[in-house]
Design an enzyme around this catalytic site. Structure first.
Site, PDB file in Angstrom:
ATOM      1  N   GLU A  28      31.672  80.852 -32.274  1.00  0.00           N
ATOM      2  CA  GLU A  28      30.458  81.491 -31.761  1.00  0.00           C
ATOM      3  C   GLU A  28      29.206  80.949 -32.459  1.00  0.00           C
ATOM      4  OE1 GLU A  28      30.580  85.556 -30.118  1.00  0.00           O
ATOM      5  OE2 GLU A  28      29.507  86.019 -31.973  1.00  0.00           O
ATOM      6  N   LYS A  30      26.182  82.192 -33.386  1.00  0.00           N
ATOM      7  CA  LYS A  30      25.686  83.571 -33.507  1.00  0.00           C
ATOM      8  C   LYS A  30      24.386  83.543 -34.295  1.00  0.00           C
ATOM      9  CE  LYS A  30      27.596  88.080 -34.866  1.00  0.00           C
ATOM     10  NZ  LYS A  30      28.879  88.766 -35.048  1.00  0.00           N
ATOM     11  N   LYS A  90      28.754  86.256 -23.997  1.00  0.00           N
ATOM     12  CA  LYS A  90      28.969  87.628 -24.461  1.00  0.00           C
ATOM     13  C   LYS A  90      27.698  88.422 -24.261  1.00  0.00           C
ATOM     14  CE  LYS A  90      32.749  88.215 -27.570  1.00  0.00           C
ATOM     15  NZ  LYS A  90      33.201  89.285 -28.434  1.00  0.00           N
ATOM     16  N   GLU A 138      37.599  92.734 -22.741  1.00  0.00           N
ATOM     17  CA  GLU A 138      37.698  93.071 -24.168  1.00  0.00           C
ATOM     18  C   GLU A 138      38.133  94.519 -24.388  1.00  0.00           C
ATOM     19  OE1 GLU A 138      34.600  91.612 -27.005  1.00  0.00           O
ATOM     20  OE2 GLU A 138      34.134  93.748 -26.945  1.00  0.00           O
ATOM     21  N   ASN A 159      38.993  93.187 -29.592  1.00  0.00           N
ATOM     22  CA  ASN A 159      37.877  93.139 -30.539  1.00  0.00           C
ATOM     23  C   ASN A 159      38.257  93.989 -31.750  1.00  0.00           C
ATOM     24  OD1 ASN A 159      35.486  92.993 -31.954  1.00  0.00           O
ATOM     25  ND2 ASN A 159      34.221  93.036 -30.108  1.00  0.00           N
ATOM     26  N   GLU A 192      39.354  88.832 -31.635  1.00  0.00           N
ATOM     27  CA  GLU A 192      37.914  88.611 -31.823  1.00  0.00           C
ATOM     28  C   GLU A 192      37.375  89.444 -32.985  1.00  0.00           C
ATOM     29  OE1 GLU A 192      35.632  89.613 -28.298  1.00  0.00           O
ATOM     30  OE2 GLU A 192      37.498  89.721 -27.205  1.00  0.00           O
ATOM     31  N   SER A 193      36.497  88.862 -33.746  1.00  0.00           N
ATOM     32  CA  SER A 193      35.689  89.548 -34.766  1.00  0.00           C
ATOM     33  C   SER A 193      36.433  89.805 -36.080  1.00  0.00           C
ATOM     34  CB  SER A 193      35.157  90.901 -34.278  1.00  0.00           C
ATOM     35  OG  SER A 193      34.419  90.770 -33.092  1.00  0.00           O
TER      36      SER A 193
HETATM   37  O1  LIG Z   1      32.123  91.946 -28.264  1.00  0.00           O
HETATM   38  C1  LIG Z   1      31.326  92.580 -27.579  1.00  0.00           C
HETATM   39  O2  LIG Z   1      31.633  93.516 -26.845  1.00  0.00           O
HETATM   40  C2  LIG Z   1      29.903  92.161 -27.633  1.00  0.00           C
HETATM   41  C3  LIG Z   1      29.141  92.311 -26.518  1.00  0.00           C
HETATM   42  C4  LIG Z   1      27.821  91.923 -26.557  1.00  0.00           C
HETATM   43  C5  LIG Z   1      27.288  91.417 -27.705  1.00  0.00           C
HETATM   44  C6  LIG Z   1      28.076  91.253 -28.833  1.00  0.00           C
HETATM   45  C7  LIG Z   1      29.376  91.637 -28.803  1.00  0.00           C
HETATM   46  N1  LIG Z   1      30.194  91.551 -29.911  1.00  0.00           N
HETATM   47  C8  LIG Z   1      29.957  90.804 -31.069  1.00  0.00           C
HETATM   48  C9  LIG Z   1      30.796  89.625 -31.046  1.00  0.00           C
HETATM   49  O3  LIG Z   1      31.085  89.102 -30.031  1.00  0.00           O
HETATM   50  C10 LIG Z   1      31.154  88.966 -32.332  1.00  0.00           C
HETATM   51  O4  LIG Z   1      29.992  88.313 -32.728  1.00  0.00           O
HETATM   52  C11 LIG Z   1      32.301  87.959 -32.157  1.00  0.00           C
HETATM   53  O5  LIG Z   1      33.478  88.600 -31.801  1.00  0.00           O
HETATM   54  C12 LIG Z   1      32.503  87.205 -33.472  1.00  0.00           C
HETATM   55  O6  LIG Z   1      32.797  88.133 -34.495  1.00  0.00           O
HETATM   56  P1  LIG Z   1      32.514  87.773 -36.014  1.00  0.00           P
HETATM   57  O7  LIG Z   1      33.338  86.564 -36.345  1.00  0.00           O
HETATM   58  O8  LIG Z   1      32.964  88.946 -36.786  1.00  0.00           O
HETATM   59  O9  LIG Z   1      31.067  87.507 -36.141  1.00  0.00           O
END
Ligand SMILES: O=C(O)c1ccccc1NCC(=O)[C@H](O)[C@H](O)COP(=O)(O)O
Length: 238
Positions: A28, A30, A90, A138, A159, A192-193
């Site tokens: 991502e 970001k 996203k 998700e 997520n 994810e995340s």
């Molecule tokens: O995941 C969602 O539902 C979402 C929707 C709109 C904006 C952001 C959203 N989530 C945040 C992410 O997508 C995270 O940045 C992504 O999963 C990466 O996670 P990380 O590695 O912890 O930064």
């Protein structure tokens, strides 16, 4: 209409070549995290794109939401225009017009969230597919998995964070471990995340086909960023 369905195929193809230890990593770009603030640090999104490409990731993710993540749809369009990799959008999609806009940008995939769309998720998946897009539906709990299962989505993402808490919670891959076996094997599963090191990555990939990583890649120092991302993709990737 052009068929943009590339994200799912990229992950499948990557998994076929897993003999070479290449992990399916969606990286991502970001720019802002509600928890850590500015992550771009005066860098250029397209430079980061290049680093991710050179590190061998299978896909790119970009958050277009402005309010919480400081995303910019024009930057998203530039990213799509400047890469052959599949690009995931996203955002908190609630309108079909946003799906059309995503397809027009020549993205590959759009995120759809059952927590927001409820039973309408299936209809939004069909609509995105009809626009030539892959979908990543998700989930964060069992109830949302039931909704996701009743759609034709090719990809389901767990997520690890609760998106309603806007990243103020610490997501961990233990949620992936808990929920993964509830998801049918015919869907491509993405964790994810909250994946911040190789230990998290290895746990997630025991249960899923791919991982989506943002914060830890963005927080890596520019000089070592490519090597850091490469270490997630796998040692033998060249
Ligand atoms: O995941 C969602 O539902 C979402 C929707 C709109 C904006 C952001 C959203 N989530 C945040 C992410 O997508 C995270 O940045 C992504 O999963 C990466 O996670 P990380 O590695 O912890 O930064």
């Amino acid at each position: 209409m052009i068929n943009f369905k590339r994200q799912a195929n990229a992950i499948k193809n990557c998994n076929k070549t897993n003999k070479t230890n290449k992990n399916a990593v969606i990286a991502e770009i970001k720019v802002h995290s509600p928890k850590y603030g500015d992550l771009l640090k005066q860098r250029n999104e397209l430079d980061i794109l290049k680093i991710y490409e050179e590190a061998g990731v299978v896909g790119i993710s970009y958050i277009t939401d402005k309010q919480y993540f400081n995303g910019d749809f024009d930057v998203f369009k530039e990213i799509c225009k400047n890469t052959e990799l599949p690009v995931l959008r996203k955002d908190f999609i609630t309108k079909k017009a946003e799906i059309e806009k995503t397809a027009e940008a020549e993205a590959s995939t759009v995120l759809l969230i059952p927590r927001i769309l409820g039973e309408e998720t299936a209809e939004f998946v069909d609509y995105a597919n009809s626009c030539g897009l892959d979908t990543l539906v998700e989930v964060h709990n069992e109830q949302e998995i039931e909704i996701a299962k009743n759609t034709k989505t090719s990809m389901i993402g767990i997520n690890n964070r609760d998106i309603c808490k806007l990243e103020l919670d610490d997501g961990t891959v233990s949620l992936t471990e808990k929920l993964a076996n509830l998801i049918p094997k015919d869907r491509i599963l993405v964790s994810e995340s909250g994946i911040s090191n190789l230990n998290d990555l290895n746990i997630a990939l025991m249960y899923t086909d791919a991982v989506l990583v943002g914060t830890s890649f963005m927080k890596a120092d520019f000089e070592i960023q490519k090597e850091f991302v490469k270490s997630f993709v796998g040692e033998n990737y060249d």
